[in-house]
Design an enzyme around this catalytic site. Structure first.
Site, PDB file in Angstrom:
ATOM      1  N   CYS A  59       0.818  -1.221   0.000  1.00 16.51           N
ATOM      2  CA  CYS A  59       0.000   0.000   0.000  1.00 16.51           C
ATOM      3  C   CYS A  59       0.851   1.270   0.000  1.00 16.51           C
ATOM      4  CB  CYS A  59      -0.930  -0.011   1.202  1.00 16.51           C
ATOM      5  SG  CYS A  59      -1.957  -1.479   1.251  1.00 16.51           S
ATOM      6  N   HIS A 104      -3.248   6.833   2.438  1.00 12.72           N
ATOM      7  CA  HIS A 104      -3.696   5.547   1.904  1.00 12.72           C
ATOM      8  C   HIS A 104      -5.070   5.237   2.490  1.00 12.72           C
ATOM      9  CE1 HIS A 104      -4.166   1.420   1.025  1.00 12.72           C
ATOM     10  NE2 HIS A 104      -3.854   1.004   2.236  1.00 12.72           N
ATOM     11  N   ASN A 148     -10.255  -0.532   0.443  1.00 15.29           N
ATOM     12  CA  ASN A 148      -8.794  -0.394   0.396  1.00 15.29           C
ATOM     13  C   ASN A 148      -8.295  -0.987  -0.926  1.00 15.29           C
ATOM     14  OD1 ASN A 148      -6.042  -0.846   0.652  1.00 15.29           O
ATOM     15  ND2 ASN A 148      -6.150  -1.468   2.792  1.00 15.29           N
TER      16      ASN A 148
HETATM   17  O1  UT7 Z   1      -3.704  -1.531   3.576  1.00 14.30           O
HETATM   18  C1  UT7 Z   1      -2.856  -1.891   4.612  1.00 14.30           C
HETATM   19  C2  UT7 Z   1      -3.208  -1.262   5.838  1.00 14.30           C
HETATM   20  N1  UT7 Z   1      -4.292  -1.993   6.514  1.00 14.30           N
HETATM   21  C3  UT7 Z   1      -4.893  -1.401   7.519  1.00 14.30           C
HETATM   22  O2  UT7 Z   1      -4.616  -0.263   7.800  1.00 14.30           O
HETATM   23  C4  UT7 Z   1      -5.897  -2.172   8.339  1.00 14.30           C
HETATM   24  C5  UT7 Z   1      -5.820  -1.708   9.768  1.00 14.30           C
HETATM   25  N2  UT7 Z   1      -6.763  -2.377  10.639  1.00 14.30           N
HETATM   26  C6  UT7 Z   1      -8.087  -2.106  10.632  1.00 14.30           C
HETATM   27  O3  UT7 Z   1      -8.551  -1.312   9.834  1.00 14.30           O
HETATM   28  C7  UT7 Z   1      -8.958  -2.762  11.663  1.00 14.30           C
HETATM   29  O4  UT7 Z   1      -8.159  -3.472  12.580  1.00 14.30           O
HETATM   30  C8  UT7 Z   1     -10.010  -3.738  11.062  1.00 14.30           C
HETATM   31  C9  UT7 Z   1     -11.084  -2.944  10.356  1.00 14.30           C
HETATM   32  C10 UT7 Z   1      -9.354  -4.702  10.104  1.00 14.30           C
HETATM   33  C11 UT7 Z   1     -10.694  -4.545  12.189  1.00 14.30           C
HETATM   34  O5  UT7 Z   1     -11.280  -3.641  13.116  1.00 14.30           O
HETATM   35  P1  UT7 Z   1     -11.052  -3.866  14.690  1.00 14.30           P
HETATM   36  O6  UT7 Z   1     -11.818  -2.818  15.369  1.00 14.30           O
HETATM   37  O7  UT7 Z   1      -9.569  -3.911  14.927  1.00 14.30           O
HETATM   38  O8  UT7 Z   1     -11.754  -5.259  14.941  1.00 14.30           O
HETATM   39  P2  UT7 Z   1     -11.116  -6.605  15.506  1.00 14.30           P
HETATM   40  O9  UT7 Z   1     -10.249  -7.262  14.493  1.00 14.30           O
HETATM   41  O10 UT7 Z   1     -10.552  -6.355  16.858  1.00 14.30           O
HETATM   42  O11 UT7 Z   1     -12.407  -7.467  15.699  1.00 14.30           O
HETATM   43  C12 UT7 Z   1     -13.404  -7.122  16.657  1.00 14.30           C
HETATM   44  C13 UT7 Z   1     -14.504  -8.151  16.622  1.00 14.30           C
HETATM   45  C14 UT7 Z   1     -13.989  -9.577  16.741  1.00 14.30           C
HETATM   46  O12 UT7 Z   1     -14.925 -10.321  17.503  1.00 14.30           O
HETATM   47  P3  UT7 Z   1     -14.684 -10.622  19.057  1.00 14.30           P
HETATM   48  O13 UT7 Z   1     -13.381 -11.355  19.121  1.00 14.30           O
HETATM   49  O14 UT7 Z   1     -14.624  -9.268  19.717  1.00 14.30           O
HETATM   50  O15 UT7 Z   1     -15.878 -11.422  19.439  1.00 14.30           O
HETATM   51  C15 UT7 Z   1     -13.976 -10.094  15.345  1.00 14.30           C
HETATM   52  O16 UT7 Z   1     -14.142 -11.489  15.257  1.00 14.30           O
HETATM   53  O17 UT7 Z   1     -15.176  -8.102  15.375  1.00 14.30           O
HETATM   54  C16 UT7 Z   1     -15.178  -9.396  14.764  1.00 14.30           C
HETATM   55  N3  UT7 Z   1     -15.097  -9.198  13.330  1.00 14.30           N
HETATM   56  C17 UT7 Z   1     -16.175  -8.993  12.560  1.00 14.30           C
HETATM   57  N4  UT7 Z   1     -17.479  -8.925  12.849  1.00 14.30           N
HETATM   58  C18 UT7 Z   1     -18.318  -8.670  11.829  1.00 14.30           C
HETATM   59  C19 UT7 Z   1     -13.970  -9.168  12.531  1.00 14.30           C
HETATM   60  N5  UT7 Z   1     -14.324  -8.931  11.264  1.00 14.30           N
HETATM   61  C20 UT7 Z   1     -15.679  -8.828  11.249  1.00 14.30           C
HETATM   62  C21 UT7 Z   1     -16.618  -8.592  10.238  1.00 14.30           C
HETATM   63  N6  UT7 Z   1     -17.919  -8.507  10.577  1.00 14.30           N
HETATM   64  N7  UT7 Z   1     -16.255  -8.400   8.953  1.00 14.30           N
END
Ligand code: UT7
Length: 336
Positions: free
Chosen positions: A118, A260, A290
Protein backbone atom coordinates in the site's frame (compact mmCIF):
# COMPACT_ATOMS: atom_id res chain seq x y z
CA UNK A 1 16.38 15.24 -1.39
CA UNK A 2 16.23 19.01 -1.56
CA UNK A 3 19.98 19.56 -1.63
CA UNK A 4 20.47 16.93 -4.33
CA UNK A 5 17.74 18.29 -6.59
CA UNK A 6 19.23 19.33 -9.92
CA UNK A 7 15.95 19.78 -11.76
CA UNK A 8 12.32 19.95 -10.74
CA UNK A 9 9.50 17.48 -11.37
CA UNK A 10 5.96 18.54 -12.19
CA UNK A 11 2.76 16.51 -12.34
CA UNK A 12 1.15 16.81 -15.76
CA UNK A 13 -1.91 14.58 -15.42
CA UNK A 14 -3.61 11.84 -13.46
CA UNK A 15 -6.04 9.10 -14.47
CA UNK A 16 -7.84 6.25 -12.75
CA UNK A 17 -9.88 3.15 -13.45
CA UNK A 18 -12.15 0.89 -11.43
CA UNK A 19 -14.00 -2.27 -12.49
CA UNK A 20 -17.73 -1.98 -13.23
CA UNK A 21 -18.78 -4.70 -10.83
CA UNK A 22 -19.48 -3.49 -7.28
CA UNK A 23 -20.16 -5.40 -4.08
CA UNK A 24 -22.10 -3.63 -1.31
CA UNK A 25 -21.83 -4.42 2.38
CA UNK A 26 -25.25 -6.04 2.38
CA UNK A 27 -24.19 -8.30 -0.53
CA UNK A 28 -21.02 -9.05 1.46
CA UNK A 29 -23.16 -10.19 4.39
CA UNK A 30 -24.52 -12.97 2.13
CA UNK A 31 -20.96 -14.27 1.65
CA UNK A 32 -19.54 -14.04 5.20
CA UNK A 33 -21.03 -13.41 8.62
CA UNK A 34 -20.90 -9.63 8.81
CA UNK A 35 -23.19 -6.62 8.54
CA UNK A 36 -23.31 -3.24 6.86
CA UNK A 37 -23.39 -1.69 10.32
CA UNK A 38 -20.17 -3.47 11.47
CA UNK A 39 -18.25 -2.65 8.30
CA UNK A 40 -19.30 1.01 8.15
CA UNK A 41 -18.65 1.61 11.85
CA UNK A 42 -15.24 -0.09 11.91
CA UNK A 43 -13.95 0.99 8.50
CA UNK A 44 -16.16 3.56 6.74
CA UNK A 45 -16.41 1.25 3.70
CA UNK A 46 -19.83 0.90 2.04
CA UNK A 47 -18.94 -0.88 -1.18
CA UNK A 48 -15.97 -1.97 -3.26
CA UNK A 49 -15.29 -2.76 -6.93
CA UNK A 50 -14.20 -6.23 -8.01
CA UNK A 51 -12.47 -7.27 -11.22
CA UNK A 52 -14.76 -10.12 -12.24
CA UNK A 53 -14.79 -12.12 -15.45
CA UNK A 54 -12.23 -14.33 -17.14
CA UNK A 55 -8.81 -13.15 -18.30
CA UNK A 56 -9.10 -9.82 -16.53
CA UNK A 57 -6.01 -8.72 -14.62
CA UNK A 58 -4.33 -5.76 -13.01
CA UNK A 59 -2.98 -4.93 -16.48
CA UNK A 60 -6.45 -4.02 -17.78
CA UNK A 61 -7.00 -1.49 -15.00
CA UNK A 62 -3.45 -0.12 -15.22
CA UNK A 63 -3.77 0.39 -19.00
CA UNK A 64 -7.13 2.16 -18.67
CA UNK A 65 -5.89 4.52 -15.95
CA UNK A 66 -2.73 5.29 -17.96
CA UNK A 67 -4.64 5.99 -21.17
CA UNK A 68 -6.94 8.38 -19.32
CA UNK A 69 -3.95 10.31 -17.97
CA UNK A 70 -2.31 10.42 -21.42
CA UNK A 71 -5.56 11.53 -23.08
CA UNK A 72 -5.99 14.41 -20.64
CA UNK A 73 -2.84 16.08 -21.95
CA UNK A 74 -2.98 14.60 -25.47
CA UNK A 75 0.42 13.04 -24.91
CA UNK A 76 1.62 10.44 -27.37
CA UNK A 77 2.60 7.28 -25.40
CA UNK A 78 5.91 7.21 -27.30
CA UNK A 79 6.94 10.30 -25.28
CA UNK A 80 7.00 8.28 -22.04
CA UNK A 81 10.56 7.31 -21.07
CA UNK A 82 9.87 5.23 -17.97
CA UNK A 83 6.91 3.31 -16.55
CA UNK A 84 6.87 2.33 -12.88
CA UNK A 85 4.04 -0.04 -12.02
CA UNK A 86 3.49 -0.22 -8.27
CA UNK A 87 1.58 -3.44 -7.64
CA UNK A 88 1.58 -6.42 -5.32
CA UNK A 89 -0.83 -8.35 -7.49
CA UNK A 90 0.94 -8.78 -10.84
CA UNK A 91 -0.38 -11.26 -13.39
CA UNK A 92 3.22 -12.48 -13.83
CA UNK A 93 5.80 -12.82 -11.07
CA UNK A 94 8.48 -11.63 -13.49
CA UNK A 95 6.59 -8.33 -13.65
CA UNK A 96 3.59 -6.80 -15.36
CA UNK A 97 4.94 -3.35 -16.28
CA UNK A 98 6.26 -4.52 -19.64
CA UNK A 99 2.75 -5.68 -20.62
CA UNK A 100 1.40 -2.23 -19.76
CA UNK A 101 4.20 -0.69 -21.85
CA UNK A 102 3.21 -2.84 -24.81
CA UNK A 103 -0.56 -2.31 -24.47
CA UNK A 104 -0.40 1.49 -24.25
CA UNK A 105 2.18 1.68 -27.05
CA UNK A 106 4.90 3.33 -24.97
CA UNK A 107 7.53 2.03 -27.37
CA UNK A 108 10.36 4.15 -25.97
CA UNK A 109 9.75 3.44 -22.30
CA UNK A 110 11.71 1.31 -19.88
CA UNK A 111 9.22 -0.42 -17.60
CA UNK A 112 9.50 -2.20 -14.28
CA UNK A 113 7.36 -3.28 -11.34
CA UNK A 114 7.76 -1.90 -7.85
CA UNK A 115 6.48 -3.98 -4.95
CA UNK A 116 5.76 -2.09 -1.77
CA UNK A 117 2.13 -2.96 -1.05
CA UNK A 118 0.00 0.00 0.00
CA UNK A 119 3.05 2.30 0.10
CA UNK A 120 3.82 1.42 -3.52
CA UNK A 121 2.53 4.61 -5.11
CA UNK A 122 4.45 6.86 -2.70
CA UNK A 123 7.64 4.89 -3.42
CA UNK A 124 6.79 5.06 -7.12
CA UNK A 125 6.58 8.88 -7.09
CA UNK A 126 9.85 9.14 -5.17
CA UNK A 127 11.61 6.69 -7.52
CA UNK A 128 10.31 8.58 -10.56
CA UNK A 129 11.63 11.83 -9.11
CA UNK A 130 15.15 10.46 -8.85
CA UNK A 131 15.22 9.81 -12.60
CA UNK A 132 13.59 13.17 -13.40
CA UNK A 133 15.55 15.38 -11.07
CA UNK A 134 18.94 13.98 -12.08
CA UNK A 135 18.08 14.53 -15.74
CA UNK A 136 17.98 10.87 -16.86
CA UNK A 137 14.40 10.95 -18.15
CA UNK A 138 11.85 13.58 -19.18
CA UNK A 139 8.46 11.83 -18.82
CA UNK A 140 7.64 9.14 -16.27
CA UNK A 141 4.35 7.30 -15.92
CA UNK A 142 3.77 6.06 -12.36
CA UNK A 143 0.92 3.61 -11.88
CA UNK A 144 -0.52 2.20 -8.67
CA UNK A 145 -2.72 -0.81 -9.46
CA UNK A 146 -3.93 -3.77 -7.44
CA UNK A 147 -6.48 -6.55 -7.68
CA UNK A 148 -6.35 -7.94 -4.16
CA UNK A 149 -9.75 -9.58 -4.69
CA UNK A 150 -7.80 -12.36 -6.42
CA UNK A 151 -5.61 -12.93 -3.34
CA UNK A 152 -8.22 -12.81 -0.61
CA UNK A 153 -9.72 -15.70 1.28
CA UNK A 154 -13.40 -14.99 0.63
CA UNK A 155 -14.35 -16.94 3.74
CA UNK A 156 -12.23 -14.72 6.03
CA UNK A 157 -14.47 -11.87 7.15
CA UNK A 158 -11.61 -10.04 8.84
CA UNK A 159 -9.94 -9.30 5.48
CA UNK A 160 -12.41 -9.84 2.64
CA UNK A 161 -14.60 -6.88 3.64
CA UNK A 162 -11.69 -4.45 3.34
CA UNK A 163 -10.25 -4.66 -0.14
CA UNK A 164 -11.26 -3.59 -3.63
CA UNK A 165 -9.65 -3.43 -7.09
CA UNK A 166 -8.52 -0.27 -8.91
CA UNK A 167 -5.71 1.55 -10.67
CA UNK A 168 -4.46 5.13 -10.69
CA UNK A 169 -1.83 6.76 -12.87
CA UNK A 170 0.24 9.93 -12.84
CA UNK A 171 2.47 11.46 -15.51
CA UNK A 172 5.41 13.38 -14.08
CA UNK A 173 7.76 15.50 -16.19
CA UNK A 174 11.14 17.07 -15.46
CA UNK A 175 11.06 20.87 -15.28
CA UNK A 176 12.94 23.87 -13.97
CA UNK A 177 13.58 23.99 -10.21
CA UNK A 178 11.14 26.92 -9.97
CA UNK A 179 8.25 24.78 -11.24
CA UNK A 180 9.07 21.81 -9.00
CA UNK A 181 5.88 20.33 -7.48
CA UNK A 182 7.32 17.42 -5.53
CA UNK A 183 8.75 19.23 -2.55
CA UNK A 184 9.98 16.56 -0.17
CA UNK A 185 9.69 12.94 0.91
CA UNK A 186 10.29 10.71 3.91
CA UNK A 187 10.37 6.89 3.66
CA UNK A 188 10.60 4.03 6.18
CA UNK A 189 10.69 0.24 6.41
CA UNK A 190 10.51 -2.08 9.40
CA UNK A 191 10.79 -5.70 8.34
CA UNK A 192 10.55 -6.94 11.92
CA UNK A 193 6.79 -6.80 11.55
CA UNK A 194 6.52 -8.25 8.05
CA UNK A 195 4.15 -10.94 9.30
CA UNK A 196 1.54 -8.37 10.40
CA UNK A 197 0.37 -8.20 6.78
CA UNK A 198 1.48 -10.61 4.10
CA UNK A 199 0.71 -12.88 1.18
CA UNK A 200 3.33 -15.42 2.11
CA UNK A 201 4.78 -18.30 0.17
CA UNK A 202 4.07 -21.73 1.57
CA UNK A 203 6.33 -24.64 0.79
CA UNK A 204 4.93 -28.09 0.21
CA UNK A 205 5.53 -30.58 3.02
CA UNK A 206 7.57 -32.96 0.88
CA UNK A 207 10.65 -31.90 -1.10
CA UNK A 208 11.57 -33.08 -4.56
CA UNK A 209 12.80 -36.69 -3.94
CA UNK A 210 16.20 -36.20 -5.59
CA UNK A 211 16.95 -32.48 -5.30
CA UNK A 212 15.74 -31.84 -1.72
CA UNK A 213 14.04 -28.80 -3.22
CA UNK A 214 10.87 -27.42 -1.69
CA UNK A 215 8.37 -25.88 -4.06
CA UNK A 216 5.12 -24.26 -3.07
CA UNK A 217 2.51 -21.63 -3.72
CA UNK A 218 1.35 -18.29 -2.38
CA UNK A 219 -1.28 -18.21 0.35
CA UNK A 220 -4.08 -15.67 0.82
CA UNK A 221 -3.77 -12.23 2.41
CA UNK A 222 -3.28 -12.52 6.15
CA UNK A 223 -3.41 -9.53 8.45
CA UNK A 224 -3.16 -8.68 12.11
CA UNK A 225 -5.62 -5.80 11.77
CA UNK A 226 -5.20 -4.43 15.28
CA UNK A 227 -1.40 -4.21 15.04
CA UNK A 228 -1.48 -2.68 11.55
CA UNK A 229 -3.99 -0.13 12.81
CA UNK A 230 -1.80 0.83 15.78
CA UNK A 231 1.28 1.03 13.54
CA UNK A 232 -0.45 3.33 11.05
CA UNK A 233 -1.88 5.69 13.64
CA UNK A 234 1.42 5.97 15.52
CA UNK A 235 3.95 6.07 12.66
CA UNK A 236 2.23 8.00 9.85
CA UNK A 237 1.96 11.26 11.85
CA UNK A 238 5.68 11.01 12.71
CA UNK A 239 6.58 10.58 9.05
CA UNK A 240 4.46 13.61 8.11
CA UNK A 241 5.99 15.71 10.88
CA UNK A 242 9.56 14.81 9.82
CA UNK A 243 8.71 15.65 6.23
CA UNK A 244 7.12 19.05 6.91
CA UNK A 245 9.81 19.98 9.47
CA UNK A 246 12.64 19.43 7.03
CA UNK A 247 10.77 21.47 4.46
CA UNK A 248 10.29 24.30 6.95
CA UNK A 249 6.54 24.48 6.57
CA UNK A 250 3.93 24.16 9.31
CA UNK A 251 0.81 22.08 9.80
CA UNK A 252 -1.26 25.16 8.94
CA UNK A 253 0.29 25.24 5.48
CA UNK A 254 -1.25 21.86 4.63
CA UNK A 255 -4.31 22.20 2.40
CA UNK A 256 -5.07 18.51 1.88
CA UNK A 257 -4.26 15.30 3.71
CA UNK A 258 -4.29 12.35 1.31
CA UNK A 259 -3.58 9.11 3.14
CA UNK A 260 -3.70 5.55 1.90
CA UNK A 261 -7.40 4.72 2.02
CA UNK A 262 -7.37 1.83 4.50
CA UNK A 263 -9.84 2.81 7.18
CA UNK A 264 -11.81 6.03 7.84
CA UNK A 265 -10.86 5.78 11.51
CA UNK A 266 -7.17 5.82 10.59
CA UNK A 267 -7.63 8.90 8.38
CA UNK A 268 -9.42 10.76 11.19
CA UNK A 269 -7.00 9.63 13.92
CA UNK A 270 -3.95 10.78 11.93
CA UNK A 271 -5.56 14.15 11.17
CA UNK A 272 -6.54 14.65 14.81
CA UNK A 273 -3.06 13.70 16.08
CA UNK A 274 -1.58 16.34 13.81
CA UNK A 275 -4.31 18.92 14.59
CA UNK A 276 -5.28 19.01 10.92
CA UNK A 277 -8.90 19.98 10.38
CA UNK A 278 -10.77 16.83 9.30
CA UNK A 279 -12.37 18.73 6.41
CA UNK A 280 -8.91 18.68 4.80
CA UNK A 281 -8.99 14.86 4.57
CA UNK A 282 -9.41 13.47 1.06
CA UNK A 283 -11.42 10.27 1.34
CA UNK A 284 -13.25 8.04 -1.11
CA UNK A 285 -12.89 4.70 0.61
CA UNK A 286 -16.61 4.41 1.29
CA UNK A 287 -17.01 3.69 -2.45
CA UNK A 288 -13.92 1.59 -3.14
CA UNK A 289 -12.53 0.10 0.09
CA UNK A 290 -8.79 -0.39 0.40
CA UNK A 291 -7.37 -0.61 -3.13
CA UNK A 292 -3.76 -0.93 -1.94
CA UNK A 293 -1.28 0.79 -4.31
CA UNK A 294 -4.16 2.31 -6.28
CA UNK A 295 -5.83 4.08 -3.39
CA UNK A 296 -3.78 7.30 -3.38
CA UNK A 297 -3.79 8.03 -7.14
CA UNK A 298 -7.48 7.05 -7.37
CA UNK A 299 -8.44 9.46 -4.58
CA UNK A 300 -6.23 12.21 -6.03
CA UNK A 301 -7.69 11.80 -9.51
CA UNK A 302 -11.23 11.98 -8.14
CA UNK A 303 -10.45 15.06 -6.05
CA UNK A 304 -9.00 16.76 -9.12
CA UNK A 305 -12.02 15.83 -11.22
CA UNK A 306 -14.36 17.61 -8.81
CA UNK A 307 -12.02 20.63 -8.63
CA UNK A 308 -11.40 20.15 -4.94
CA UNK A 309 -7.72 20.99 -5.29
CA UNK A 310 -6.58 24.47 -6.36
CA UNK A 311 -3.39 25.82 -7.89
CA UNK A 312 -0.56 25.99 -5.32
CA UNK A 313 -2.37 23.86 -2.74
CA UNK A 314 -0.05 21.80 -0.55
CA UNK A 315 -1.03 18.12 -0.48
CA UNK A 316 0.50 15.79 2.09
CA UNK A 317 0.40 12.22 0.80
CA UNK A 318 1.22 9.24 3.02
CA UNK A 319 1.19 5.55 2.26
CA UNK A 320 1.49 2.71 4.77
CA UNK A 321 1.12 -1.03 4.78
CA UNK A 322 2.80 -4.39 4.36
CA UNK A 323 6.53 -4.63 4.78
CA UNK A 324 5.98 -2.82 7.00
CA UNK A 325 6.57 0.22 4.81
CA UNK A 326 5.36 3.78 5.18
CA UNK A 327 6.26 7.20 3.91
CA UNK A 328 5.22 10.68 2.93
CA UNK A 329 5.49 12.86 -0.17
CA UNK A 330 4.63 16.56 -0.11
CA UNK A 331 3.30 18.07 -3.30
CA UNK A 332 2.53 21.62 -4.28
CA UNK A 333 -0.26 21.22 -6.82
CA UNK A 334 0.29 23.23 -9.98
CA UNK A 335 -2.39 23.53 -12.61
CA UNK A 336 -0.56 23.80 -15.92
O1 UT7 B 1 -3.70 -1.53 3.58
C1 UT7 B 1 -2.86 -1.89 4.61
C2 UT7 B 1 -3.21 -1.26 5.84
N1 UT7 B 1 -4.29 -1.99 6.51
C3 UT7 B 1 -4.89 -1.40 7.52
O2 UT7 B 1 -4.62 -0.26 7.80
C4 UT7 B 1 -5.90 -2.17 8.34
C5 UT7 B 1 -5.82 -1.71 9.77
N2 UT7 B 1 -6.76 -2.38 10.64
C6 UT7 B 1 -8.09 -2.11 10.63
O3 UT7 B 1 -8.55 -1.31 9.83
C7 UT7 B 1 -8.96 -2.76 11.66
O4 UT7 B 1 -8.16 -3.47 12.58
C8 UT7 B 1 -10.01 -3.74 11.06
C9 UT7 B 1 -11.08 -2.94 10.36
C10 UT7 B 1 -9.35 -4.70 10.10
C11 UT7 B 1 -10.69 -4.54 12.19
O5 UT7 B 1 -11.28 -3.64 13.12
P1 UT7 B 1 -11.05 -3.87 14.69
O6 UT7 B 1 -11.82 -2.82 15.37
O7 UT7 B 1 -9.57 -3.91 14.93
O8 UT7 B 1 -11.75 -5.26 14.94
P2 UT7 B 1 -11.12 -6.60 15.51
O9 UT7 B 1 -10.25 -7.26 14.49
O10 UT7 B 1 -10.55 -6.36 16.86
O11 UT7 B 1 -12.41 -7.47 15.70
C12 UT7 B 1 -13.40 -7.12 16.66
C13 UT7 B 1 -14.50 -8.15 16.62
C14 UT7 B 1 -13.99 -9.58 16.74
O12 UT7 B 1 -14.93 -10.32 17.50
P3 UT7 B 1 -14.68 -10.62 19.06
O13 UT7 B 1 -13.38 -11.35 19.12
O14 UT7 B 1 -14.62 -9.27 19.72
O15 UT7 B 1 -15.88 -11.42 19.44
C15 UT7 B 1 -13.98 -10.09 15.34
O16 UT7 B 1 -14.14 -11.49 15.26
O17 UT7 B 1 -15.18 -8.10 15.37
C16 UT7 B 1 -15.18 -9.40 14.76
N3 UT7 B 1 -15.10 -9.20 13.33
C17 UT7 B 1 -16.17 -8.99 12.56
N4 UT7 B 1 -17.48 -8.93 12.85
C18 UT7 B 1 -18.32 -8.67 11.83
C19 UT7 B 1 -13.97 -9.17 12.53
N5 UT7 B 1 -14.32 -8.93 11.26
C20 UT7 B 1 -15.68 -8.83 11.25
C21 UT7 B 1 -16.62 -8.59 10.24
N6 UT7 B 1 -17.92 -8.51 10.58
N7 UT7 B 1 -16.26 -8.40 8.95
Amino acid sequence: MKSLTMQGAKILATGSAVPDSSLSNSQMSEIVQTSDEWIVTRTGIKERRLLTGMNQSVIDLAVLASMKALDKISMNPSEINLIILATSTPNDLFGSASQVQSKIGAINAVAFDLTAACSGFVLGIVTACQFLQNGSYRNVLVIGADTLSKWIDWSDRSTCILFGDAAGAMIIQSCSKENNSILNFQLNTNGNYADYLSISYQEQVNPHPILNLYQGAFKYVSMNGKEVYKFAVSQVPLSILKCIDSLNISINDIDWLLLHQANERILTAVAEKLCINTNKIISNLSKYGNTSAASIPLALDEALQINKISHNDIIVISGFGAGLTWGTVIIRWKAF
